[in-house]
Design an enzyme around this catalytic site. Structure first.
Site, PDB file in Angstrom:
ATOM      1  N   HIS A 165      -1.279  -7.447   1.171  1.00 59.65           N
ATOM      2  CA  HIS A 165      -1.992  -6.911   0.016  1.00 59.65           C
ATOM      3  C   HIS A 165      -2.675  -8.058  -0.722  1.00 59.65           C
ATOM      4  O   HIS A 165      -2.426  -9.232  -0.410  1.00 59.65           O
ATOM      5  CB  HIS A 165      -1.040  -6.150  -0.924  1.00 59.65           C
ATOM      6  CG  HIS A 165       0.199  -6.896  -1.285  1.00 59.65           C
ATOM      7  ND1 HIS A 165       0.187  -8.005  -2.101  1.00 59.65           N
ATOM      8  CD2 HIS A 165       1.499  -6.713  -0.936  1.00 59.65           C
ATOM      9  CE1 HIS A 165       1.416  -8.453  -2.245  1.00 59.65           C
ATOM     10  NE2 HIS A 165       2.241  -7.697  -1.530  1.00 59.65           N
TER      11      HIS A 165
HETATM   12  P1  TYD Z   1       5.805  -5.689  -2.724  1.00 60.19           P
HETATM   13  O1  TYD Z   1       4.997  -6.526  -3.650  1.00 60.19           O
HETATM   14  O2  TYD Z   1       5.101  -4.600  -1.978  1.00 60.19           O
HETATM   15  O3  TYD Z   1       6.568  -6.629  -1.691  1.00 60.19           O
HETATM   16  P2  TYD Z   1       5.929  -7.693  -0.684  1.00 60.19           P
HETATM   17  O4  TYD Z   1       4.941  -8.507  -1.440  1.00 60.19           O
HETATM   18  O5  TYD Z   1       7.067  -8.517  -0.224  1.00 60.19           O
HETATM   19  O6  TYD Z   1       5.338  -6.866   0.412  1.00 60.19           O
HETATM   20  O7  TYD Z   1       7.025  -5.084  -3.545  1.00 60.19           O
HETATM   21  C1  TYD Z   1       8.052  -4.340  -2.926  1.00 60.19           C
HETATM   22  C2  TYD Z   1       8.617  -3.378  -3.950  1.00 60.19           C
HETATM   23  O8  TYD Z   1       9.200  -4.098  -5.031  1.00 60.19           O
HETATM   24  C3  TYD Z   1       7.573  -2.462  -4.557  1.00 60.19           C
HETATM   25  O9  TYD Z   1       8.136  -1.160  -4.665  1.00 60.19           O
HETATM   26  C4  TYD Z   1       7.332  -3.014  -5.931  1.00 60.19           C
HETATM   27  C5  TYD Z   1       8.637  -3.715  -6.287  1.00 60.19           C
HETATM   28  N1  TYD Z   1       8.434  -4.912  -7.127  1.00 60.19           N
HETATM   29  C6  TYD Z   1       8.826  -4.890  -8.445  1.00 60.19           C
HETATM   30  O10 TYD Z   1       9.341  -3.875  -8.964  1.00 60.19           O
HETATM   31  N2  TYD Z   1       8.652  -6.025  -9.210  1.00 60.19           N
HETATM   32  C7  TYD Z   1       8.092  -7.144  -8.697  1.00 60.19           C
HETATM   33  O11 TYD Z   1       7.931  -8.160  -9.427  1.00 60.19           O
HETATM   34  C8  TYD Z   1       7.670  -7.158  -7.323  1.00 60.19           C
HETATM   35  C9  TYD Z   1       7.044  -8.369  -6.707  1.00 60.19           C
HETATM   36  C10 TYD Z   1       7.871  -6.020  -6.575  1.00 60.19           C
END
Ligand code: TYD
Length: 134
Positions: free
Chosen positions: A50
């Site tokens: 992303h």
């Molecule tokens: P995501 O950013 O999609 O993970 P990655 O970058 O590792 O692919 O986040 C995964 C899940 O965690 C998503 O449901 C959002 C949640 N999240 C939070 O609640 N707070 C945060 O600071 C982050 C980074 C993610």
């Protein structure tokens, strides 16, 4: 325009071990509002995939190693992080994927914004069209 940058951090070494630190605006070009870490990643898993509209991040491999694959809309860049005194600065509007996590690796992320799902761009095509608007 802000650019992707590999940043070497201070490393204070003595017979008791090593110490590394990061200060907002000194070592990284933003104010830290949020810190999160990714760990216990099963072998072969991929994280990220992303971009953010506004959030800037700084990523450090606190332990172990993993690859950070970045795309600025034109070109792909691959960095292997495996030292806790190096990090990669990622400005806004950069597509990022984290992969090849070693066993027991810990990925520390410092972010310039609080968590906001509306700041995410989760489709690569949408990311490319946002980059073209700039
Ligand atoms: P995501 O950013 O999609 O993970 P990655 O970058 O590792 O692919 O986040 C995964 C899940 O965690 C998503 O449901 C959002 C949640 N999240 C939070 O609640 N707070 C945060 O600071 C982050 C980074 C993610």
């Amino acid at each position: 325009m802000k650019r992707i940058k590999l940043i070497e951090l201070p490393k204070i070494s003595d017979e008791r071990g090593n110490l590394t630190f990061i200060e907002s605006f000194n070592h990284i070009p933003f104010q830290i509002k949020r810190v999160y870490w990714i760990y216990d990643v099963p072998g072969g898993e991929i994280r990220g995939s992303h971009a953010f509209k506004k959030t800037e991040e700084f990523i450090v491999a606190l332990s172990g190693s993993f690859d950070v694959v970045l795309h600025d809309g034109v070109k792909e860049y691959r960095y292997t992080l495996n030292r806790s005194y190096y990090g990669i600065y990622i400005p806004q509007l950069i597509w990022r994927t984290l992969e090849n996590f070693s066993t027991n690796s810990v990925c520390l992320v410092l972010a310039s914004e609080f968590y906001d799902e509306n700041d995410y761009i989760r489709e690569f095509d949408k990311f490319l069209s946002e980059v073209k608007k700039k």
